[in-house]
Write a protein that holds these residues in place. Sequence first.
Motif, PDB file in Angstrom:
ATOM      1  N   PRO A  92       0.840  -1.212   0.000  1.00 47.17           N
ATOM      2  CA  PRO A  92       0.000   0.000   0.000  1.00 47.17           C
ATOM      3  C   PRO A  92       0.866   1.250   0.000  1.00 47.17           C
ATOM      4  N   ALA A  93       0.467   2.237  -0.787  1.00 48.80           N
ATOM      5  CA  ALA A  93       1.244   3.481  -0.907  1.00 48.80           C
ATOM      6  C   ALA A  93       0.491   4.628  -0.249  1.00 48.80           C
ATOM      7  N   TYR A  94       1.245   5.490   0.440  1.00 45.37           N
ATOM      8  CA  TYR A  94       0.685   6.682   1.083  1.00 45.37           C
ATOM      9  C   TYR A  94       1.554   7.867   0.670  1.00 45.37           C
ATOM     10  N   ALA A  95       0.954   8.852   0.003  1.00 49.53           N
ATOM     11  CA  ALA A  95       1.739   9.896  -0.659  1.00 49.53           C
ATOM     12  C   ALA A  95       1.290  11.292  -0.255  1.00 49.53           C
ATOM     13  N   ALA A  96       2.206  12.241  -0.412  1.00 50.19           N
ATOM     14  CA  ALA A  96       1.906  13.645  -0.144  1.00 50.19           C
ATOM     15  C   ALA A  96       2.786  14.521  -1.015  1.00 50.19           C
ATOM     16  N   PRO A 123       0.663  27.298 -17.936  1.00 47.77           N
ATOM     17  CA  PRO A 123      -0.312  27.747 -16.933  1.00 47.77           C
ATOM     18  C   PRO A 123      -0.926  26.590 -16.156  1.00 47.77           C
ATOM     19  N   ASP A 124      -1.245  26.833 -14.889  1.00 45.76           N
ATOM     20  CA  ASP A 124      -1.823  25.797 -14.032  1.00 45.76           C
ATOM     21  C   ASP A 124      -3.112  25.222 -14.604  1.00 45.76           C
ATOM     22  N   ASP A 125      -3.876  26.043 -15.311  1.00 42.78           N
ATOM     23  CA  ASP A 125      -5.167  25.580 -15.824  1.00 42.78           C
ATOM     24  C   ASP A 125      -5.092  25.087 -17.266  1.00 42.78           C
ATOM     25  N   ALA A 126      -3.876  24.826 -17.773  1.00 38.11           N
ATOM     26  CA  ALA A 126      -3.743  24.341 -19.155  1.00 38.11           C
ATOM     27  C   ALA A 126      -4.193  22.905 -19.298  1.00 38.11           C
ATOM     28  N   SER A 127      -4.193  22.153 -18.197  1.00 45.48           N
ATOM     29  CA  SER A 127      -4.669  20.766 -18.192  1.00 45.48           C
ATOM     30  C   SER A 127      -5.292  20.505 -16.832  1.00 45.48           C
ATOM     31  N   SER A 128      -5.943  19.355 -16.682  1.00 47.86           N
ATOM     32  CA  SER A 128      -6.578  19.047 -15.406  1.00 47.86           C
ATOM     33  C   SER A 128      -5.593  18.548 -14.362  1.00 47.86           C
ATOM     34  N   PHE A 129      -4.339  18.304 -14.745  1.00 45.84           N
ATOM     35  CA  PHE A 129      -3.315  18.008 -13.741  1.00 45.84           C
ATOM     36  C   PHE A 129      -3.152  19.236 -12.854  1.00 45.84           C
ATOM     37  N   PRO A 130      -3.348  19.115 -11.526  1.00 42.91           N
ATOM     38  CA  PRO A 130      -3.514  20.313 -10.703  1.00 42.91           C
ATOM     39  C   PRO A 130      -2.285  20.822  -9.964  1.00 42.91           C
ATOM     40  N   TYR A 131      -1.157  20.093  -9.971  1.00 41.23           N
ATOM     41  CA  TYR A 131      -0.135  20.375  -8.969  1.00 41.23           C
ATOM     42  C   TYR A 131       1.228  20.741  -9.542  1.00 41.23           C
ATOM     43  N   ARG A 132       1.254  21.657 -10.498  1.00 44.55           N
ATOM     44  CA  ARG A 132       2.530  22.120 -11.029  1.00 44.55           C
ATOM     45  C   ARG A 132       3.352  22.862  -9.974  1.00 44.55           C
ATOM     46  N   GLN A 133       2.700  23.406  -8.973  1.00 45.38           N
ATOM     47  CA  GLN A 133       3.408  24.190  -7.958  1.00 45.38           C
ATOM     48  C   GLN A 133       3.958  23.340  -6.824  1.00 45.38           C
ATOM     49  N   VAL A 134       3.621  22.070  -6.760  1.00 45.90           N
ATOM     50  CA  VAL A 134       4.210  21.164  -5.770  1.00 45.90           C
ATOM     51  C   VAL A 134       5.688  20.978  -6.106  1.00 45.90           C
ATOM     52  N   LEU A 186     -11.520  13.540  -2.982  1.00 48.74           N
ATOM     53  CA  LEU A 186     -11.276  13.937  -4.364  1.00 48.74           C
ATOM     54  C   LEU A 186     -10.496  15.235  -4.481  1.00 48.74           C
ATOM     55  N   ASP A 187     -10.705  16.161  -3.543  1.00 45.52           N
ATOM     56  CA  ASP A 187      -9.977  17.425  -3.642  1.00 45.52           C
ATOM     57  C   ASP A 187      -8.481  17.241  -3.394  1.00 45.52           C
ATOM     58  N   VAL A 188      -8.095  16.172  -2.709  1.00 46.13           N
ATOM     59  CA  VAL A 188      -6.679  15.912  -2.451  1.00 46.13           C
ATOM     60  C   VAL A 188      -5.950  15.542  -3.741  1.00 46.13           C
ATOM     61  N   VAL A 189      -6.606  14.820  -4.644  1.00 46.44           N
ATOM     62  CA  VAL A 189      -5.936  14.407  -5.884  1.00 46.44           C
ATOM     63  C   VAL A 189      -6.253  15.315  -7.071  1.00 46.44           C
ATOM     64  N   TYR A 190      -7.414  15.978  -7.055  1.00 45.62           N
ATOM     65  CA  TYR A 190      -7.787  16.838  -8.182  1.00 45.62           C
ATOM     66  C   TYR A 190      -7.645  18.326  -7.883  1.00 45.62           C
ATOM     67  N   TYR A 238      -0.181  13.201  -5.364  1.00 50.33           N
ATOM     68  CA  TYR A 238      -0.104  12.943  -6.799  1.00 50.33           C
ATOM     69  C   TYR A 238      -0.917  11.693  -7.098  1.00 50.33           C
ATOM     70  N   ILE A 239      -1.851  11.785  -8.036  1.00 52.44           N
ATOM     71  CA  ILE A 239      -2.822  10.721  -8.247  1.00 52.44           C
ATOM     72  C   ILE A 239      -2.152   9.389  -8.603  1.00 52.44           C
ATOM     73  N   ASN A 240      -1.001   9.424  -9.254  1.00 52.34           N
ATOM     74  CA  ASN A 240      -0.328   8.173  -9.608  1.00 52.34           C
ATOM     75  C   ASN A 240       0.364   7.525  -8.419  1.00 52.34           C
ATOM     76  N   PHE A 241       0.496   8.251  -7.311  1.00 51.13           N
ATOM     77  CA  PHE A 241       1.087   7.704  -6.088  1.00 51.13           C
ATOM     78  C   PHE A 241       0.048   7.431  -5.013  1.00 51.13           C
ATOM     79  N   ALA A 242      -1.169   7.900  -5.191  1.00 50.83           N
ATOM     80  CA  ALA A 242      -2.141   7.966  -4.106  1.00 50.83           C
ATOM     81  C   ALA A 242      -2.568   6.575  -3.630  1.00 50.83           C
ATOM     82  N   HIS A 243      -3.059   6.531  -2.382  1.00 52.74           N
ATOM     83  CA  HIS A 243      -3.456   5.274  -1.754  1.00 52.74           C
ATOM     84  C   HIS A 243      -4.836   4.808  -2.213  1.00 52.74           C
ATOM     85  N   GLY A 244      -5.789   5.745  -2.278  1.00 53.98           N
ATOM     86  CA  GLY A 244      -7.160   5.395  -2.643  1.00 53.98           C
ATOM     87  C   GLY A 244      -8.175   5.861  -1.624  1.00 53.98           C
TER      88      GLY A 244
END
Length: 371
Positions: A215-219, A264-275, A327-331, A317-323
């Motif tokens: 199991p993976a737990y990510a931040a 730009p941050d809103d150029a795609s639905s990937f939300p975390y360019r600033q992380v 939804l606001d945490v990944v999107y 990051y949704i590719n690392f997330a636990h499940g």
Amino acid sequence: MVSFNSARTQATIGGGTLISEAIEAAYASNAQLTTGNCNCVGTLGAILGGGYGNLMGLNGFGVDTLISLNYADAEGKLTTVTPNDKELWWALRGAGPNFGIITSAVVMSKYVPQARNTAWLGSVIYSGDKLERVVAAINNISLEPEMNVFLYFAVSELKPVVLVTPFYYGDEATARRRFAPILDIGPLSEMTAVTPYNHWNDGAAQFCIRGARKPAYAAGMLHMLPTVWRAVWNEFVNFTRNTGTESSIVLMEAYSLGKGRSVPDDASSFPYRQVTFNAVTIPWYSNVSLDPVAEAYGRRVRDLWWANDNMTLNTSYINFAHGDETLDVVYGSHLSRLEKLKKKYDPMNVFNHWFPLAPRPQPGTTPLEVQ
């Protein structure tokens, strides 16, 4: 399936193509692709979640290298999605599994002869007492576009160790100068070398071992705080005292983000360019009785990362997330727009298997009945 145009400026990648297969095809064709770093992961799946990788300092996020997507929608209709399809193009690049199946994609590539398709990389191991200095050096280092650096906690010869994997797309002498703040701390050992492109991911081969419970737990974080990482280290050391947990790891990835953040941050639905830093812990074991111990450990570590950073929202990051994340945490801030587009493009919620943007159908119901 991977094919290139004659100039090697574009590649077509089939759905289901593993990262190892994409890299081998590119290397054999004197080309280079922006892919993830784990060979047994699907190339397009990794890209559609955002797409971190060794070359992103030069090329941006994986979602930024997409040219077009061949897409099967909820009704089974096949369509080619391009930037002209503004809504779907935005949604698929960051939340693709919620909207359809990508059967293939055209991506940007580069012509790079094999003789020049090399990078300096490897592993540098430190004792646990050096942890604070290593973390501070990683937090403060200026990562040029050719650079990235990973930090691991692992067990080696029955002892927990701090392991750093520097990467530099260039020659060894320059790499050593750029990574001097980390290398000069004084490692226990170092195994680095100039390495061909098709072996850059060899160090992550352990992630492809089949079996066991992982199991993976990510931040996501803005800063690397030595006190937080000492607390995470203590949690890791305590957990790996359990018999059969010696393959467990903690991993942090840091990349040069200037190119990715130029979009730009809103150029795609990937939300975390600033992380700035993405971290994940994977308790690794086979004994089912350790499930509650592993789950409690993973959540404690994730909470340490979340509680001690300055992000306005908890992020994973949704590719690392636990499940178990909301939804606001990944999107992130894109959640509301994604939910509206979900209702438009998949109103029956056919695609509902990974952080679904609409409630999953319950047994005995149809997708339509949960709307």
